[in-house]
Design a protein around this motif. Structure first.
Motif, PDB file in Angstrom:
ATOM      1  N   ALA A 205      19.197  -3.565   3.076  1.00 43.73           N
ATOM      2  CA  ALA A 205      18.912  -3.612   1.644  1.00 43.73           C
ATOM      3  C   ALA A 205      19.732  -4.681   0.936  1.00 43.73           C
ATOM      4  CB  ALA A 205      19.191  -2.241   1.019  1.00 43.73           C
ATOM      5  N   ARG A 206      20.871  -5.071   1.500  1.00 48.43           N
ATOM      6  CA  ARG A 206      21.717  -6.071   0.847  1.00 48.43           C
ATOM      7  C   ARG A 206      20.983  -7.392   0.649  1.00 48.43           C
ATOM      8  NH1 ARG A 206      27.206  -5.259   4.473  1.00 48.43           N
ATOM      9  NH2 ARG A 206      27.648  -3.096   3.826  1.00 48.43           N
ATOM     10  N   ARG A 207      20.022  -7.689   1.479  1.00 49.39           N
ATOM     11  CA  ARG A 207      19.311  -8.961   1.387  1.00 49.39           C
ATOM     12  C   ARG A 207      18.560  -9.112   0.070  1.00 49.39           C
ATOM     13  NH1 ARG A 207      17.696 -11.555   6.449  1.00 49.39           N
ATOM     14  NH2 ARG A 207      19.021 -10.779   8.135  1.00 49.39           N
ATOM     15  N   PHE A 208      18.284  -8.009  -0.607  1.00 49.49           N
ATOM     16  CA  PHE A 208      17.502  -8.058  -1.835  1.00 49.49           C
ATOM     17  C   PHE A 208      18.385  -8.110  -3.089  1.00 49.49           C
ATOM     18  CE2 PHE A 208      14.853  -6.079   1.373  1.00 49.49           C
ATOM     19  CZ  PHE A 208      13.651  -6.756   1.218  1.00 49.49           C
ATOM     20  N   PHE A 209      19.697  -8.019  -2.909  1.00 51.91           N
ATOM     21  CA  PHE A 209      20.605  -7.964  -4.052  1.00 51.91           C
ATOM     22  C   PHE A 209      21.470  -9.219  -4.113  1.00 51.91           C
ATOM     23  CE2 PHE A 209      19.297  -3.671  -3.447  1.00 51.91           C
ATOM     24  CZ  PHE A 209      19.348  -3.078  -4.698  1.00 51.91           C
ATOM     25  N   HIS A 210      21.954  -9.509  -5.316  1.00 55.97           N
ATOM     26  CA  HIS A 210      22.891 -10.607  -5.486  1.00 55.97           C
ATOM     27  C   HIS A 210      24.103 -10.338  -4.587  1.00 55.97           C
ATOM     28  CE1 HIS A 210      25.987 -13.096  -7.436  1.00 55.97           C
ATOM     29  NE2 HIS A 210      24.977 -13.852  -7.833  1.00 55.97           N
ATOM     30  N   PRO A 211      24.653 -11.389  -3.961  1.00 57.73           N
ATOM     31  CA  PRO A 211      25.777 -11.187  -3.036  1.00 57.73           C
ATOM     32  C   PRO A 211      26.900 -10.351  -3.637  1.00 57.73           C
ATOM     33  CG  PRO A 211      25.011 -13.443  -2.910  1.00 57.73           C
ATOM     34  CD  PRO A 211      24.246 -12.804  -4.034  1.00 57.73           C
ATOM     35  N   GLY A 212      27.246  -9.273  -2.951  1.00 63.62           N
ATOM     36  CA  GLY A 212      28.311  -8.405  -3.400  1.00 63.62           C
ATOM     37  C   GLY A 212      27.925  -7.437  -4.495  1.00 63.62           C
ATOM     38  N   ASP A 213      26.681  -7.448  -4.925  1.00 65.63           N
ATOM     39  CA  ASP A 213      26.214  -6.618  -6.035  1.00 65.63           C
ATOM     40  C   ASP A 213      25.344  -5.497  -5.465  1.00 65.63           C
ATOM     41  OD1 ASP A 213      25.565  -7.538  -9.379  1.00 65.63           O
ATOM     42  OD2 ASP A 213      24.926  -5.663  -8.485  1.00 65.63           O
TER      43      ASP A 213
END
Length: 306
Positions: A205-213
């Motif tokens: 899921a991290r791929r869809f969010f701003h880095p670190g957000d």
């Protein structure tokens, strides 16, 4: 803009051409075109991008991607702002701007909750729900159509065992209740986003969010969440204005390696950096910005917008 007492007038026409050469362009007024107005918070708002542009490393609200899913017979006017609550949207004058522009046949999509939950007087079944009901009533008085959108989920996995923490459940439930009690159409983006995140898992899921957000999306996430919102919008009065998406990239197809997968093309071409994602804009490139007659650089703060 937030922090200003008057609306910012922008008479510019911004054109983006991708993958081809622009041979001609004509612009004409379309006074009878229905407008889809958006009210909401940072997960909905139009976000700018830096240069060099990287769709993984910039912010993007899902409302920013909504025009991709609408036919040319509709316009979008996004009045969502970072930090807005159902109360601040009215108290700061944003609703006043939209209310003054509404015409019969227009639509208003409302998604709040991320910031309401931080305010004691905007409890889910208190001030939040009452404010939504008031917006619905006033939108209808203008002859426009209100469509409620449940708040998109955050991607916070801090429950015992690493489970997804549904922090906005109460506000999503209250939004559904308001839709039912007022007879309003609803796009259940909260349920759709929860379902998607659980299917992906925390790491993917991290791929869809701003880095670190864990709240705000990058361009892939903005496109994804817009597509999920549109699933619900197909059951509303907005359906005749929605595009056929059968030929559009499927953001949920990543792990299935389908040929039209947006992420496989974007991320596999740009491998993850060591140690995870980080902002690629340590030394941003300053473009040669051109301004419309009478504008100043500060007026054109969205010139670099996607």
């Amino acid at each position: 803009p937030r922090g200003f007492q008057t609306a910012h007038a922008d008479g510019a026409v911004d054109v983006t051409a991708a993958g081809g050469r622009l041979r001609s362009l004509s612009v004409r007024e379309a006074p009878k075109t229905p407008t889809v107005f958006l009210l909401g918070d940072s997960t909905v708002t139009d976000q700018p991008a830096d240069l060099p542009y990287d769709p993984r490393g910039c912010y993007c609200g899902w409302g920013q991607m909504l025009p991709l899913f609408l036919r040319e017979s509709a316009a979008v006017s996004n009045h969502a702002h970072s930090g807005l609550t159902t109360a601040a949207c009215r108290n700061e004058g944003h609703w006043g701007i939209v209310s003054g522009l509404l015409r019969p046949g227009d639509f208003v999509l409302l998604q709040f909750g991320h910031n309401d939950q931080k305010c004691a007087d905007l409890a889910a079944y208190g001030g939040y729900a009452e404010n939504l009901k008031r917006y619905v009533r006033e939108i209808r008085e203008k002859g426009a159509v209100p469509i409620l959108v449940t708040p998109v989920s955050r991607s916070i996995w801090d429950l015992p065992g690493g489970g997804l923490n549904d922090l906005l459940r109460d506000w999503a439930d209250a939004c559904r209740s308001v839709a039912e009690s007022t007879g309003s159409s609803l796009s259940d983006l909260h349920a759709e986003s929860i379902r998607f995140l659980l299917g992906q898992g925390e790491t993917a899921a991290r791929r869809f969010f701003h880095p670190g957000d864990r709240t705000h999306f990058n361009d892939y996430g903005g496109y994804l969440m817009a597509s999920l919102a549109v699933r619900g919008l197909r059951n509303t009065e907005l359906r005749p204005l929605l595009r056929d998406t059968s030929g559009m990239p499927d953001p949920a197809a990543h792990c299935r390696r389908r040929s039209n997968c947006l992420l496989c093309a974007g991320f596999d071409a740009l491998p993850d950096p060591p140690g995870g994602f980080a902002s690629p804009f340590a030394q941003p490139v300053l473009p040669d910005l051109r301004y419309s007659d009478g504008e100043t650089p500060s007026d054109s703060r969205n010139t670099r917008s996607k």
